[in-house]
Design a protein around this motif. Structure first.
Motif, PDB file in Angstrom:
ATOM      1  N   ASP A  74       5.920   9.283  -0.958  1.00 53.95           N
ATOM      2  CA  ASP A  74       4.526   9.159  -1.373  1.00 53.95           C
ATOM      3  C   ASP A  74       4.133   7.685  -1.332  1.00 53.95           C
ATOM      4  O   ASP A  74       4.886   6.852  -0.852  1.00 53.95           O
ATOM      5  CB  ASP A  74       4.295   9.778  -2.758  1.00 53.95           C
ATOM      6  CG  ASP A  74       5.077   9.085  -3.853  1.00 53.95           C
ATOM      7  OD1 ASP A  74       5.855   8.164  -3.553  1.00 53.95           O
ATOM      8  OD2 ASP A  74       4.898   9.459  -5.031  1.00 53.95           O
ATOM      9  N   SER A  75       2.955   7.363  -1.828  1.00 51.80           N
ATOM     10  CA  SER A  75       2.434   5.990  -1.699  1.00 51.80           C
ATOM     11  C   SER A  75       3.214   4.985  -2.536  1.00 51.80           C
ATOM     12  O   SER A  75       3.124   3.782  -2.289  1.00 51.80           O
ATOM     13  CB  SER A  75       0.966   5.949  -2.088  1.00 51.80           C
ATOM     14  OG  SER A  75       0.819   6.316  -3.443  1.00 51.80           O
ATOM     15  N   ARG A  76       3.989   5.438  -3.520  1.00 49.02           N
ATOM     16  CA  ARG A  76       4.768   4.522  -4.347  1.00 49.02           C
ATOM     17  C   ARG A  76       6.230   4.439  -3.910  1.00 49.02           C
ATOM     18  O   ARG A  76       7.034   3.791  -4.560  1.00 49.02           O
ATOM     19  CB  ARG A  76       4.679   4.963  -5.803  1.00 49.02           C
ATOM     20  CG  ARG A  76       3.281   4.827  -6.377  1.00 49.02           C
ATOM     21  CD  ARG A  76       3.221   5.298  -7.812  1.00 49.02           C
ATOM     22  NE  ARG A  76       3.632   6.695  -7.952  1.00 49.02           N
ATOM     23  CZ  ARG A  76       2.801   7.726  -7.965  1.00 49.02           C
ATOM     24  NH1 ARG A  76       1.523   7.526  -7.847  1.00 49.02           N
ATOM     25  NH2 ARG A  76       3.248   8.953  -8.109  1.00 49.02           N
ATOM     26  N   SER A  77       6.584   5.063  -2.834  1.00 46.70           N
ATOM     27  CA  SER A  77       7.978   5.073  -2.362  1.00 46.70           C
ATOM     28  C   SER A  77       8.377   3.707  -1.826  1.00 46.70           C
ATOM     29  O   SER A  77       7.558   2.961  -1.286  1.00 46.70           O
ATOM     30  CB  SER A  77       8.154   6.107  -1.253  1.00 46.70           C
ATOM     31  OG  SER A  77       7.880   7.389  -1.734  1.00 46.70           O
ATOM     32  N   ASP A  78       9.661   3.384  -1.989  1.00 46.12           N
ATOM     33  CA  ASP A  78      10.208   2.144  -1.443  1.00 46.12           C
ATOM     34  C   ASP A  78      10.663   2.429  -0.015  1.00 46.12           C
ATOM     35  O   ASP A  78      11.589   3.196   0.217  1.00 46.12           O
ATOM     36  CB  ASP A  78      11.385   1.662  -2.296  1.00 46.12           C
ATOM     37  CG  ASP A  78      11.977   0.367  -1.787  1.00 46.12           C
ATOM     38  OD1 ASP A  78      11.251  -0.388  -1.104  1.00 46.12           O
ATOM     39  OD2 ASP A  78      13.153   0.097  -2.080  1.00 46.12           O
ATOM     40  N   TYR A  99       4.331   7.989   5.208  1.00 46.97           N
ATOM     41  CA  TYR A  99       3.920   7.003   4.204  1.00 46.97           C
ATOM     42  C   TYR A  99       2.465   6.585   4.398  1.00 46.97           C
ATOM     43  O   TYR A  99       1.680   6.568   3.453  1.00 46.97           O
ATOM     44  CB  TYR A  99       4.849   5.793   4.288  1.00 46.97           C
ATOM     45  CG  TYR A  99       4.590   4.729   3.256  1.00 46.97           C
ATOM     46  CD1 TYR A  99       4.901   4.945   1.921  1.00 46.97           C
ATOM     47  CD2 TYR A  99       4.052   3.504   3.610  1.00 46.97           C
ATOM     48  CE1 TYR A  99       4.681   3.971   0.974  1.00 46.97           C
ATOM     49  CE2 TYR A  99       3.826   2.521   2.668  1.00 46.97           C
ATOM     50  CZ  TYR A  99       4.142   2.763   1.351  1.00 46.97           C
ATOM     51  OH  TYR A  99       3.924   1.795   0.416  1.00 46.97           O
ATOM     52  N   GLN A 102      -0.809   8.888   3.563  1.00 49.62           N
ATOM     53  CA  GLN A 102      -1.176   9.160   2.176  1.00 49.62           C
ATOM     54  C   GLN A 102      -2.653   8.810   1.965  1.00 49.62           C
ATOM     55  O   GLN A 102      -3.188   7.918   2.618  1.00 49.62           O
ATOM     56  CB  GLN A 102      -0.302   8.326   1.223  1.00 49.62           C
ATOM     57  CG  GLN A 102       1.181   8.605   1.331  1.00 49.62           C
ATOM     58  CD  GLN A 102       1.523  10.039   0.984  1.00 49.62           C
ATOM     59  OE1 GLN A 102       1.015  10.582   0.022  1.00 49.62           O
ATOM     60  NE2 GLN A 102       2.366  10.644   1.798  1.00 49.62           N
ATOM     61  N   GLU A 104      -4.153   7.155  -0.251  1.00 49.20           N
ATOM     62  CA  GLU A 104      -4.392   5.786  -0.704  1.00 49.20           C
ATOM     63  C   GLU A 104      -4.576   4.828   0.462  1.00 49.20           C
ATOM     64  O   GLU A 104      -5.242   3.807   0.332  1.00 49.20           O
ATOM     65  CB  GLU A 104      -3.221   5.285  -1.569  1.00 49.20           C
ATOM     66  CG  GLU A 104      -3.144   5.953  -2.923  1.00 49.20           C
ATOM     67  CD  GLU A 104      -2.361   7.248  -2.889  1.00 49.20           C
ATOM     68  OE1 GLU A 104      -1.945   7.697  -1.792  1.00 49.20           O
ATOM     69  OE2 GLU A 104      -2.176   7.832  -3.965  1.00 49.20           O
TER      70      GLU A 104
END
Length: 184
Positions: A74-78, A99, A102, A104
């Protein structure tokens, strides 16, 4: 001819003639010099730690099996793990696609002037052409109406003056309107 600044600087630098003056630092400058030395040492330690971290990362090269499932991105994945040397190009591409798809990352600023669709220029030109053509036709119609009105006024004046001249030539007075003409 005089020697330019850069030529003189280059000649002095190559010959090694530059000597720094011997200046004793003041008491306040001595403390700042010591702090500068400690700052340089801290910077060197940080650089050594970064080199060590890179070496460890290279020895622990991640592979496709070590990567998380693409559906969990998701948008917060590293995403840094996907850039390891052991990860296949296809997996990197799929992960980055997931990525950046998403919501965002897919926001278009409504004030951005490049958000308009300029991919169909023929349609855009046709719309503008129709507006200009309509404007030109309206201007032509207005000009033609003004010409008609001025011709009608000129003809009415000419007819009235011609009738008066004929009556004067004959010596008669202008006849009064008959009842039939009045009713019209």
């Amino acid at each position: 001819m005089s020697e330019g600044f850069f030529n003189r600087w280059s000649r002095i630098k190559q010959s090694g003639e530059v000597a720094l003056p011997d200046v004793e630092p003041h008491a306040g400058e001595a403390n700042s010099a010591e702090s500068d030395v400690s700052l340089v040492q801290n910077t060197e330690l940080t650089e050594q730690e970064n080199v060590t971290d890179q070496a460890v990362a290279e020895t622990e090269s991640l592979t496709d099996e070590d990567m998380p499932d693409i559906d969990t991105i998701d948008s917060r994945s590293d995403m840094s793990a996907f850039f390891s040397t052991g990860v296949s190009t296809e997996l990197k591409r799929q992960a980055l696609r997931k990525y950046f798809h998403q919501p965002e990352f897919n926001f278009r600023d409504p004030l951005d002037e490049y958000n308009l669709d300029y991919s169909q220029p023929k349609k855009l030109v046709a719309v503008v052409g129709e507006k200009v053509r309509g404007w030109a036709e309206q201007q032509l119609e207005d000009a033609m109406q003004q010409a008609r009105d001025s011709l009608v006024d000129a003809n009415a004046d000419t007819q009235a003056s011609t009738t008066d001249e004929l009556l004067e030539a004959v010596g008669a007075d202008r006849p009064e309107k008959t009842t039939q003409e009045e009713t019209k």
